[in-house]
Design a protein around this motif. Structure first.
Motif, PDB file in Angstrom:
ATOM      1  N   GLY A 325     -47.177 -16.441  37.967  1.00 28.64           N
ATOM      2  CA  GLY A 325     -48.209 -15.409  38.041  1.00 28.64           C
ATOM      3  C   GLY A 325     -48.115 -14.618  39.338  1.00 28.64           C
ATOM      4  N   GLU A 326     -47.911 -15.322  40.440  1.00 28.87           N
ATOM      5  CA  GLU A 326     -47.770 -14.642  41.746  1.00 28.87           C
ATOM      6  C   GLU A 326     -46.520 -13.763  41.743  1.00 28.87           C
ATOM      7  N   ALA A 327     -45.429 -14.278  41.181  1.00 27.22           N
ATOM      8  CA  ALA A 327     -44.181 -13.507  41.142  1.00 27.22           C
ATOM      9  C   ALA A 327     -44.345 -12.247  40.312  1.00 27.22           C
ATOM     10  N   LEU A 328     -44.974 -12.379  39.159  1.00 24.37           N
ATOM     11  CA  LEU A 328     -45.149 -11.224  38.265  1.00 24.37           C
ATOM     12  C   LEU A 328     -46.096 -10.194  38.873  1.00 24.37           C
ATOM     13  N   LEU A 329     -47.109 -10.674  39.585  1.00 16.92           N
ATOM     14  CA  LEU A 329     -48.028  -9.747  40.234  1.00 16.92           C
ATOM     15  C   LEU A 329     -47.302  -8.937  41.301  1.00 16.92           C
ATOM     16  N   MET A 330     -46.442  -9.614  42.084  1.00 17.54           N
ATOM     17  CA  MET A 330     -45.675  -8.911  43.108  1.00 17.54           C
ATOM     18  C   MET A 330     -44.671  -7.946  42.470  1.00 17.54           C
ATOM     19  N   ARG A 344     -30.973  -2.936  43.739  1.00 14.07           N
ATOM     20  CA  ARG A 344     -31.160  -4.289  43.235  1.00 14.07           C
ATOM     21  C   ARG A 344     -32.433  -4.858  43.823  1.00 14.07           C
ATOM     22  N   PRO A 345     -32.922  -5.950  43.266  1.00 15.46           N
ATOM     23  CA  PRO A 345     -34.128  -6.538  43.833  1.00 15.46           C
ATOM     24  C   PRO A 345     -33.820  -6.995  45.265  1.00 15.46           C
ATOM     25  N   PRO A 346     -34.817  -7.060  46.120  1.00 12.96           N
ATOM     26  CA  PRO A 346     -36.229  -6.987  45.781  1.00 12.96           C
ATOM     27  C   PRO A 346     -36.865  -5.622  46.022  1.00 12.96           C
ATOM     28  N   ALA A 347     -36.075  -4.586  46.337  1.00 15.12           N
ATOM     29  CA  ALA A 347     -36.657  -3.295  46.697  1.00 15.12           C
ATOM     30  C   ALA A 347     -37.420  -2.669  45.537  1.00 15.12           C
ATOM     31  N   LYS A 348     -36.940  -2.858  44.307  1.00 15.48           N
ATOM     32  CA  LYS A 348     -37.587  -2.269  43.150  1.00 15.48           C
ATOM     33  C   LYS A 348     -37.744  -3.312  42.050  1.00 15.48           C
ATOM     34  N   LEU A 349     -38.556  -2.941  41.068  1.00 17.29           N
ATOM     35  CA  LEU A 349     -38.766  -3.861  39.956  1.00 17.29           C
ATOM     36  C   LEU A 349     -37.487  -3.968  39.126  1.00 17.29           C
ATOM     37  N   ASP A 350     -37.034  -5.182  38.929  1.00 19.66           N
ATOM     38  CA  ASP A 350     -35.857  -5.423  38.098  1.00 19.66           C
ATOM     39  C   ASP A 350     -36.348  -5.748  36.687  1.00 19.66           C
ATOM     40  N   PRO A 351     -36.083  -4.888  35.708  1.00 13.33           N
ATOM     41  CA  PRO A 351     -36.582  -5.123  34.346  1.00 13.33           C
ATOM     42  C   PRO A 351     -36.161  -6.470  33.776  1.00 13.33           C
ATOM     43  N   ALA A 352     -34.908  -6.858  34.027  1.00 13.75           N
ATOM     44  CA  ALA A 352     -34.420  -8.130  33.477  1.00 13.75           C
ATOM     45  C   ALA A 352     -35.180  -9.304  34.085  1.00 13.75           C
ATOM     46  N   LEU A 353     -35.446  -9.224  35.384  1.00 14.13           N
ATOM     47  CA  LEU A 353     -36.180 -10.300  36.053  1.00 14.13           C
ATOM     48  C   LEU A 353     -37.609 -10.363  35.517  1.00 14.13           C
ATOM     49  N   THR A 355     -38.740  -9.432  32.581  1.00 15.96           N
ATOM     50  CA  THR A 355     -38.724  -9.968  31.218  1.00 15.96           C
ATOM     51  C   THR A 355     -38.547 -11.480  31.235  1.00 15.96           C
ATOM     52  N   LEU A 356     -37.617 -11.952  32.057  1.00 17.85           N
ATOM     53  CA  LEU A 356     -37.345 -13.386  32.127  1.00 17.85           C
ATOM     54  C   LEU A 356     -38.599 -14.156  32.540  1.00 17.85           C
ATOM     55  N   LEU A 357     -39.265 -13.688  33.594  1.00 23.47           N
ATOM     56  CA  LEU A 357     -40.425 -14.418  34.112  1.00 23.47           C
ATOM     57  C   LEU A 357     -41.632 -14.271  33.186  1.00 23.47           C
ATOM     58  N   ALA A 358     -41.850 -13.041  32.649  1.00 19.95           N
ATOM     59  CA  ALA A 358     -43.031 -12.796  31.814  1.00 19.95           C
ATOM     60  C   ALA A 358     -43.030 -13.665  30.572  1.00 19.95           C
ATOM     61  N   THR A 359     -41.869 -13.851  29.968  1.00 18.12           N
ATOM     62  CA  THR A 359     -41.794 -14.631  28.725  1.00 18.12           C
ATOM     63  C   THR A 359     -41.903 -16.131  28.969  1.00 18.12           C
ATOM     64  N   LYS A 360     -41.801 -16.551  30.229  1.00 17.79           N
ATOM     65  CA  LYS A 360     -41.983 -17.964  30.568  1.00 17.79           C
ATOM     66  C   LYS A 360     -43.470 -18.322  30.652  1.00 17.79           C
ATOM     67  N   GLU A 394     -42.600   0.501  30.347  1.00 22.18           N
ATOM     68  CA  GLU A 394     -41.788  -0.329  29.440  1.00 22.18           C
ATOM     69  C   GLU A 394     -42.201  -1.793  29.561  1.00 22.18           C
ATOM     70  N   GLN A 395     -42.513  -2.221  30.789  1.00 20.68           N
ATOM     71  CA  GLN A 395     -42.921  -3.608  30.992  1.00 20.68           C
ATOM     72  C   GLN A 395     -44.288  -3.869  30.352  1.00 20.68           C
ATOM     73  N   ALA A 396     -45.188  -2.867  30.405  1.00 22.20           N
ATOM     74  CA  ALA A 396     -46.488  -3.015  29.748  1.00 22.20           C
ATOM     75  C   ALA A 396     -46.297  -3.168  28.241  1.00 22.20           C
ATOM     76  N   VAL A 397     -45.374  -2.410  27.670  1.00 20.19           N
ATOM     77  CA  VAL A 397     -45.073  -2.524  26.237  1.00 20.19           C
ATOM     78  C   VAL A 397     -44.544  -3.932  25.933  1.00 20.19           C
ATOM     79  N   GLU A 398     -43.684  -4.456  26.793  1.00 22.24           N
ATOM     80  CA  GLU A 398     -43.159  -5.816  26.595  1.00 22.24           C
ATOM     81  C   GLU A 398     -44.294  -6.832  26.540  1.00 22.24           C
ATOM     82  N   LEU A 399     -45.283  -6.662  27.454  1.00 21.94           N
ATOM     83  CA  LEU A 399     -46.397  -7.610  27.477  1.00 21.94           C
ATOM     84  C   LEU A 399     -47.205  -7.529  26.187  1.00 21.94           C
ATOM     85  N   ILE A 400     -47.402  -6.329  25.666  1.00 23.81           N
ATOM     86  CA  ILE A 400     -48.119  -6.172  24.393  1.00 23.81           C
ATOM     87  C   ILE A 400     -47.370  -6.910  23.289  1.00 23.81           C
ATOM     88  N   GLU A 401     -46.054  -6.734  23.263  1.00 21.29           N
ATOM     89  CA  GLU A 401     -45.235  -7.402  22.249  1.00 21.29           C
ATOM     90  C   GLU A 401     -45.229  -8.920  22.435  1.00 21.29           C
TER      91      GLU A 401
END
Length: 874
Positions: A325-330, A344-353, A355-360, A394-401
Motif C-alpha cells: 500500500g505504501e509503495a503504490l501510494l508513492m 526508469r524508476p524511481p524518477a517516474k511511474l513505471d507502468p509495469a511496476l 501493475t505488478l504491485l497493484a495485482t498483489k 491507464e493505471q486507474a483503468v487497471e484498478l477498475i478492471e
C-alpha cells in the motif's frame, strides 16, 4: 622537570611578559591584555626574531608545537577575558585568524617572512583550539551554539570547523536528534567531503534536506563515488532501529522520505542490485516489515525485473498489504512514463511496476471500509485520486478492471496536499465524483471542439478512458448528451428549480440547466454562497437584524458577481448575467431571511468549537436546511441527485458523526467534526418528508424534493417505500447514538457568566449520570445564547423553541416552568381575538417572564408579547 621549565621559558620569551624569575608562572602563565592585532604582532615578531629558537637540547619538535599552541591559547583566553566573556572563544579564534592572514599577506615576499613551519604550527593550533571548543560545547550540552556552527548560520565558519562539528553531532544522541530535526539546506552542509562522514549524516539528516537543487549539487559533487556512498547510507538506514514511542510514525515517514530521495539519485541498476540484496536478506526483509513506509520507498523505486519470482507473502507476512500500500501510494504520486521517454524508476511511474504491485493486493483490501488507521484506510480512494492528479489514467483503468470500488470516499487528515483535485474538507472524493464534473468536457472532446485544449483536454481524455472502463458500473451518466436529454432536464425546462447533490456529481446537470432558456438564475446553493457563507459573527448579526443585514450582504455579493470577481459562479455557463444577478439578489435575500426565521437544528454555532464541530461547515449545513424550506415557500422543486450517494452513509451518519466528535473530545483525534452537508441535507429531507410539500396549481399536494437517479426522477410506490425504509433506519441509529457532549466544565466560564449556581447543580447531577450532565451543560450554553438573540426575529420562532426545545433551561431554573403554558394561553387569546382574554394572558405571561433569568426578560417580552404571525405553528 627540565623539559617543562624549558618550554615555559620559551613561551615567556615569545609572549614578552618579562623575566621568568620575577614571576611565579606555574603551568599556566598569565599574559598581558592586548588587542588581537597586538597579540598577533607580538607573536609573529618574536618568532621572527628567533627568540623561540634559542632552545637547549631538551626542547624537541613536540615542545615547539606545545610552545606555539600555549602561546595562541593564552592570547585567545586573554582576549575573551578582556571582553568580559561577551565574545566567545570561537569568535576570538575567528578574529585572530583573520588578523593573522592579513599580517602574513602583508609580509609576503619580504626578507623577514616567517618560516612556513611556524605558520603551519599556528594554524594547527587554531584548528585544535576550535575542535576543543566544539568538544566543550557538546560536553556542556550547548546544542544551540554547536548547531549554529555546523549549520553555518553566521555564514562565515571555515569548512574544517563545520565538518568537525558534524562529526561531533554524529557522536551523540543529542547531536543526531539535532540533525534529524533540522531543516537546514544542504547548501549549508556542502562542506562535508569525508565519505565516512557523509554516510552517517545521510542516515540521520532530516528528510527536508533531501530535495531540490541543493541535494542534486551535493550528490553530483560525490562524483564516481556517489552510488557507493548512497548505497552505504541506505544500508545504514535499513539497520537503524525505529523508536517504539509515539514519535515512531513520524520517524518512519521521515526515514522513508530520505531513503526514497537517495534512491532517486542513484543509478537505477545500482539501486536494483542493492534493493535485491536487502530483499534477499532476513535482516533487510525484517527492517521493511518493521517500517512499511521504508518498504514502500524501496518497492516504489525498484526495477520490476528485480522482483521476478519474489514471494511477497512469505517475505512480508501480515505486513505485506501495508508495505505494498505504501509503495503504490508513492508510485501513484509520480508521473507515468511517456512513450518517448526511456526514463526508469524511481524518477517516474513505471507502468509495469505499478501493475505488478497493484495485482498483489486483493480487491477486498483495496475496498476495505473497516480500516481506520494507516495506509489501508481508504487505500483505493487515495491512490485513485493521486493517479488522477499525476495523469495515471491507464493505471486507474487497471484498478477498475482489478475490482477497485471507485465510489468510495475516505476521510484523511494527513499526507494529502490540500491542492489535490478531489480532496475537499478533509475528504478524498471517490474517483467517479472527481471525473463527473469533466463530463461536459468529454462531450466537447467527442465533438472535436477546438476550444478544449491544454490540461483541460488532457483531463477530459483521462475522464473518457475511465468512463469507458466503468461502463454500466458507473454511478452516474457517462455521456454528455444523455445528461442534456434526461427526464430531469426535460421537467426542469417546464418547472425550473434548484439542483442539489454532491457538488461534482451535480455539476453536469447544473451546467446543462444553465444552458437552457430557463437557466439564467442560481441553480445551486454554491452560487448563493457569496451572500450566505457566514461566519459566527455574521450569523449573530443576521439573527439580530435580519432585514438590514440581508440587504447589505446581498448587495455586496451581487457586486462580486456583476464584476465577475465571484469564484462561486461559472460565468461561461450563464446565458444572461443581468437576469442571473437579479434572480440572485431575490433568492439570496429570501434565503437569509428564511435562515434567520428557522428554529436551529443541532448545536448552536456559539458552542460548536467546544462541542467538537468545525464552525464553517456547521453553519453551511444550517443555511442549506433553510434553503429547503425556502423552496417550499416559493413552490419550486429541489432536484436532488442521488448519484454517488450511499444511503447507508445517510442513515448511519449520526453514529459516524458521534464517533468523530467523541474522538476529538477524548483527545484521540485533533480534528473536529466537519459536517458532510449533502448527508445533512438528505437527513433533513427524510425527517420532514411529510411537511416538505406544497399545494400545486391543480390543488393537489406536491413534493418539494424530486429525488433523481441517473437523470430519472423517482416516483410512485418504490419512492415511498424507500423513503419509509430510510426514515426508519435513520431513526433507529439516532436513538442508539446520542451526540457526545464535552465535559460540562469545558463551559465553566460561559456557565458562570449565566448563573454561578449552574456548576454546582451540574456537579451534583453528574454523580448519578455524568453523560446527561455533560449534555445539559452544552444545551444550557447553546439555548441560552440563542434565546438572548431572538428579540428581532419572528415571534413564532421563540414560542416554538420554548415549547419544544427549552426543557433543560426550565429544569435548571433559567426559565419559569409555567412560561410555555402562559405563552400558549396568549396565543390562543390572540387567535380568538378576545381583548379581555388578551389583556389577562399578557399579565400572566409578564409575571412568568419576570420569573425567568434577568437576561431573558427583555428578549422574551419582545418576542412573545406581540400578535403571532399567520404562519405560526406549535
Amino acid at each position: 622537570m627540565p623539559q617543562t621549565v624549558d618550554w615555559l621559558t620559551q613561551l615567556k620569551k615569545i609572549l614578552q611578559v618579562g623575566p621568568g624569575e620575577e614571576r611565579d608562572w606555574g603551568d599556566n602563565p598569565k599574559a598581558e591584555h592586548r588587542s588581537t592585532k597586538t597579540a598577533v604582532k607580538v607573536l609573529l615578531s618574536n618568532l621572527k626574531k628567533g627568540v623561540s629558537k634559542t632552545q637547549n637540547q631538551s626542547t624537541d619538535e613536540d615542545d615547539q608545537k606545545m610552545v606555539i599552541f600555549k602561546a595562541v591559547e593564552l592570547l585567545i583566553r586573554d582576549k575573551v577575558k578582556k571582553t568580559n566573556h561577551q565574545k566567545t572563544t570561537l569568535q576570538a579564534l575567528e578574529k585572530f585568524e583573520l588578523v593573522l592572514n592579513e599580517k602574513l599577506h602583508a609580509q609576503k615576499d619580504k626578507k623577514d617572512e616567517l618560516e612556513d613551519t611556524w605558520v603551519d604550527m599556528i594554524n594547527e593550533s587554531l584548528q585544535t583550539l576550535r575542535r576543543e571548543e566544539l568538544d566543550n560545547l557538546l560536553l556542556n550540552k550547548d546544542q544551540d551554539e554547536l548547531e549554529n556552527i555546523v549549520f553555518d548560520k553566521d555564514k562565515n565558519q571555515p569548512r574544517e570547523l563545520r565538518e568537525h562539528g558534524v562529526r561531533k553531532l554524529l557522536e551523540s544522541d543529542e547531536g543526531k536528534e539535532a540533525l534529524e530535526k533540522s531543516h537546514v539546506s544542504l547548501q549549508a552542509l556542502s562542506v562535508i567531503q569525508d565519505p565516512e562522514l557523509i554516510v552517517p549524516f545521510f542516515a540521520v539528516a532530516n528528510s527536508a534536506v533531501f530535495g531540490g537543487k541543493d541535494f542534486d549539487n551535493f550528490v553530483n559533487r560525490l562524483g564516481d563515488a556517489k552510488d557507493g556512498i548512497l548505497a552505504q547510507a541506505m544500508d545504514a538506514i535499513i539497520k537503524q532501529p525505529l523508536p517504539t514511542d509515539v514519535t515512531a510514525s513520524k520517524v518512519s515517514k521521515d526515514v522513508a522520505a530520505r531513503f526514497a530521495n537517495m534512491a532517486k539519485a542513484m543509478d537505477p541498476e545500482q539501486f536494483a542490485k542493492m534493493a535485491k540484496q536487502i530483499l534477499n536478506s532476513d535482516q533487510g526483509k525484517q527492517a521493511l516489515v518493521d517500517n512499511p513506509k521504508l518498504g514502500g520507498a524501496l518497492l516504489s523505486s525498484i526495477d520490476p525485473s528485480a522482483l521476478k519470482d519474489f514471494d511477497f507473502d512469505t517475505a512480508f507476512g501480515l505486513a505485506k498489504d501495508d508495505i505494498l500500500g505504501e509503495a503504490l501510494l508513492m508510485l501513484s504520486q509520480k508521473n507515468p512514463l511517456s512513450e518517448e521517454s526511456d526514463s526508469r524508476p524511481p524518477a517516474k511511474l513505471d507502468p509495469a511496476l505499478f501493475t505488478l504491485l497493484a495485482t498483489k493486493v486483493k480487491p477486498e483490501v483495496w475496498n476495505d471500509k473497516t480500516a481506520t488507521t494507516g495506509v489501508r484506510k481508504g487505500l483505493g480512494a487515495r491512490i485513485c485520486m493521486e493517479l488522477w492528479n499525476a495523469g495515471g489514467y491507464e493505471q486507474a483503468v487497471e484498478l477498475i478492471e482489478h475490482g477497485v470500488d471507485t465510489t468510495v470516499a475516505t476521510r484523511v487528515t494527513e499526507d494529502v496536499k490540500s491542492d489535490r483535485d478531489g480532496f475537499y474538507s478533509g475528504f478524498v472524493q471517490p474517483l467517479q465524483h472527481i471525473i463527473a464534473k469533466y463530463l461536459p468536457d468529454v462531450g466537447k472532446l467527442e465533438k472535436n471542439d477546438l476550444s478544449l485544449e491544454g490540461k483541460l483536454k488532457t483531463k477530459a481524455e483521462g475522464a473518457k478512458k475511465i468512463f469507458e472502463a466503468l461502463g454500466d458500473k458507473a454511478a452516474t451518466l457517462t455521456k454528455w448528451d444523455d445528461v442534456k436529454n434526461c427526464p430531469m432536464l426535460t421537467q426542469f425546462k417546464e418547472q425550473p428549480g434548484t439542483i442539489w447533490g454532491f457538488e461534482d456529481i451535480r455539476m453536469p446537470y447544473v451546467q446543462a440547466g444553465h444552458e437552457t432558456d430557463e437557466g439564467s438564475r442560481p441553480l445551486r446553493m454554491w452560487e448563493l454562497w457569496d451572500a450566505i457563507g457566514l461566519g459566527n459573527q455574521d450569523y449573530i448579526k443576521l439573527l439580530e437584524d435580519p432585514e438590514n443585514f440581508a440587504e447589505e450582504k446581498v448587495e455586496k455579493a451581487a457586486q462580486l458577481i456583476q464584476t465577475k470577481k465571484s469564484t462561486r459562479v461559472v460565468y461561461t455557463d450563464i446565458k444572461d448575467l443581468k437576469t442571473f444577478v437579479e434572480d440572485f439578489k431575490k433568492d439570496a435575500k429570501a434565503l437569509l431571511l428564511e435562515w434567520a426565521a428557522q428554529m436551529p437544528k443541532g448545536s448552536f454555532a456559539e458552542v460548536s468549537k467546544e462541542a467538537g464541530f468545525e464552525d464553517g461547515k456547521f453553519l453551511g449545513a444550517l443555511a442549506c436546511k433553510a434553503g429547503l424550506w425556502l423552496a417550499k415557500e416559493k413552490k419550486e422543486p429541489v432536484y436532488y441527485c442521488l448519484d454517488g450517494i450511499n444511503m447507508d452513509d445517510v442513515t448511519n451518519y449520526k453514529k459516524v458523526k458521534g464517533l468523530a466528535i467523541d474522538d476529538f473530545l477524548s483527545g484521540r483525534s485533533k480534528k473536529k467534526h466537519d459536517e458532510v452537508i449533502t448527508l445533512v441535507e438528505i437527513r433533513e429531507i427524510l425527517k420532514n418528508w411529510d411537511d416538505l410539500k406544497y399545494t400545486n396549481e391543480n390543488g393537489g399536494d406536491e413534493e418539494v424534493v424530486k429525488f433523481v437517479l441517473k437523470g430519472k426522477i423517482l416516483s410512485g410506490n418504490d419512492l415511498e417505500n424507500n423513503i419509509q425504509k430510510w426514515k426508519e433506519a435513520m431513526e433507529k441509529v439516532n436513538k442508539e447514538n446520542p451526540t457526545p457532549a464535552p465535559d460540562f466544565k469545558t463551559f465553566t466560564n460561559k456557565l458562570n457568566g449565566i448563573d454561578t449556581d449552574l456548576l454546582r447543580q451540574l456537579t451534583k447531577n453528574a454523580k448519578t449520570d455524568p453523560k446527561k450532565a455533560n449534555q445539559d451543560g452544552r444545551a444550557i450554553v447553546k439555548k441560552y445564547g440563542y434565546l438572548i438573540k431572538i428579540a428581532n426575529t419572528r415571534p413564532h420562532i421563540a414560542l416554538k423553541y420554548i415549547m419544544l426545545k427549552c426543557e433543560v433551561l426550565s429544569n435548571y431554573g433559567l426559565i419559569s416552568k409555567n412560561l410555555p403554558k402562559a405563552a400558549s394561553k396568549l396565543k390562543d387569546a390572540f387567535d380568538e381575538n378576545d381583548e379581555e382574554k388578551i389583556k389577562a394572558a399578557k399579565r400572566g405571561l409578564r409575571n412568568e417572564i419576570k420569573n425567568c433569568h434577568d437576561e431573558f426578560q427583555l428578549p422574551l417580552e419582545s418576542a412573545l408579547l406581540r400578535p403571532p404571525t399567520t404562519d405560526q405553528q406549535i
